[in-house]
Design an enzyme around this catalytic site. Structure first.
Site, short mmCIF file in Angstrom:
data_model
loop_
_atom_site.label_atom_id
_atom_site.label_comp_id
_atom_site.label_asym_id
_atom_site.label_seq_id
_atom_site.Cartn_x
_atom_site.Cartn_y
_atom_site.Cartn_z
N CYS A 267 0.82 -1.22 0.00
CA CYS A 267 0.00 0.00 0.00
C CYS A 267 0.85 1.26 0.00
O CYS A 267 0.94 1.96 -1.01
CB CYS A 267 -0.94 0.01 1.21
SG CYS A 267 -2.28 -1.19 1.09
N ARG A 338 5.42 -8.75 0.50
CA ARG A 338 5.21 -7.92 -0.68
C ARG A 338 5.90 -6.57 -0.57
O ARG A 338 5.69 -5.82 0.37
CB ARG A 338 3.71 -7.72 -0.92
CG ARG A 338 2.99 -8.95 -1.42
CD ARG A 338 1.50 -8.72 -1.51
NE ARG A 338 0.90 -8.46 -0.19
CZ ARG A 338 -0.37 -8.12 -0.02
NH1 ARG A 338 -1.16 -7.96 -1.08
NH2 ARG A 338 -0.85 -7.94 1.19
#
Length: 431
Positions: A267, A338
């Site tokens: 994000c 990630r």
């Protein structure tokens, strides 16, 4: 009686918790192209650790599949696939395109497709809608549709707000932004989420507004962290402890409690590039957002430089030195790898010809090897390391304590703390 049947496309960190909540009261099918993931969930195991086995059992109306045919008779499709960036830091919409192609093949008249993936403003209608129309042969129905009685499909957008590893702020306890392609569908989408979101919902005026709201949430955090990172660089040169400054400033009621560090994840380290991509496309070159991104992306190299300087001052040979990095995930107490920026630190130290070991009890070794070519060590060896760097604030590292951490070092070694896990007097350096 609720006659909706939901297909949840993508069962990762976002999709699975959502599927579980809907699956408690509404017939829901979780779809994922990863057959291993499907089999794992059928056995009641979630390797992301976001949902435990008891929660999976509570979703009595939830089933799992990797077959498109099993979701053909659904009437609501919720897409929760990742939206990463490519090596050039441009939006990579491949998962979104592929999932739209899948859903498009299944659509029937009156179906609703709801996207949760983070995108730039306009992407849902500009990228996904043409694919859905081409694959389904149906028209996209929105406020501008000329014939209100024509057959077609509707669209919704309700951006995810999942915080991996956070057991307090869960999908149901975080307020949800919703939107729809017509006022009626906006109401329907909002009502659907209200059945599971105890924190309530916020109905945005349009899909584009909802998209924009999502993409600036993490852009704002990114810019704020960049400011704190820059302050850390300044205070380091002034020989002032950054945390002491932040604690002092934090006594003012409206001072925001950000801390410096490596900024990664799916994000904060990604979303700003979606906004800047669209901004450049419409003729505006962002300055503050990209400056913040550059600064945050440089922190791995900065830490490596600081550590090697401390080693040199202590007369420790940098070349061929054994260095231990504690933590590989992008944040504490979760297995999510990630876009972890710990990799920047590792590569910088390897560039100095250090021998780098990584220890992280949260990560799957096969995934770390596949994603980054790194195989974390399985156990810690005392007396081995010339430098020890705390890169992620896992509870396990806090519990080890400074005495045990020091035992991992050679007689002459450096202990550097990126995450303020230890006090200033217990380490040789920190941000």
């Amino acid at each position: 009686m609720n006659t909706d049947k939901i297909a949840l496309i993508g069962l990762g960190y976002v999709g699975l918790p959502l599927a579980v909540e809907f699956g408690k009261t509404i017939e829901t099918i979780g779809f994922d192209i990863n057959e291993d993931r499907i089999q794992e969930l059928k056995k009641g195991v979630d390797n992301t650790l976001e949902v435990d086995s008891d929660e999976l059992k509570q979703a009595s109306k939830l089933s799992y599949t990797s077959s498109m045919e099993d979701i053909r008779d659904c009437n609501i499709y919720i897409v929760t696939v990742p939206t990463p960036i490519d090596e050039h830091k441009r939006p990579d919409l491949t998962p979104l395109v592929k999932s739209s192609e899948t859903v498009g093949k299944l659509l029937n008249d009156g179906d609703v497709v709801i996207y949760e993936s983070t995108v730039y403003p306009g992407a849902t209608e500009e990228v996904c809608v043409p694919i859905l129309e081409a694959e389904s042969g149906l028209a996209y129905l929105n406020e501008k549709s000329a014939d209100k009685n024509q057959s077609g499909f509707y669209l919704g957008y309700s951006p995810e707000r999942i915080n991996p590893g956070d057991k307090e702020h869960r999908v149901t306890t975080i307020k949800k932004v919703t939107s729809g392609s017509t006022p009626e569908i906006a109401d329907r989408v909002d009502a659907l989420y209200q059945t599971i979101i105890t924190a309530g919902t916020y109905k945005a005026s349009s899909i584009r507004v909802a998209e924009a709201a999502k993409v600036i949430e993490n852009t704002q955090r990114d810019v704020n962290i960049a400011l704190i990172n820059e302050l850390a660089l300044i205070f380091n040169k002034l020989d002032i402890d950054t945390e002491e400054v932040l604690k002092a400033a934090g006594t003012k009621w409206n001072f925001l409690p950000f801390r410096p560090g490596l900024v990664g994840g799916h994000c904060i380290g990604v979303d700003p590039y979606y906004l800047t991509h669209k901004a450049i496309e419409v003729g505006y070159h962002p300055e503050m957002i990209l400056a913040g991104r550059r600064l945050n992306d440089s922190m791995g190299a900065y830490v490596a430089d600081q550590v090697t300087k401390l080693m040199t001052k202590s007369r420790i040979h940098v070349v061929d030195a054994n260095v231990l990095i504690l933590g590989l995930t992008f944040k504490e107490n979760c297995p999510d790898l990630r876009n972890t920026r710990v990799i920047d630190l590792i590569e910088e130290l390897q560039g100095f010809n250090c021998n780098v070991d990584v220890y992280d009890p949260w990560v799957d070794k096969d995934e770390a090897q596949h994603e980054y070519g790194i195989t974390p060590v399985g156990e810690l060896t005392e007396g081995k390391y010339s430098a020890i760097i705390i890169a992620v604030a896992h509870d396990e590292f806090r519990e080890i304590g400074v005495k045990q951490l020091r035992k991992l070092g050679q007689e002459n070694h450096i202990l550097y703390d990126i995450k303020y896990l230890l006090s200033a007097d217990e380490v040789d350096g920190r941000l």
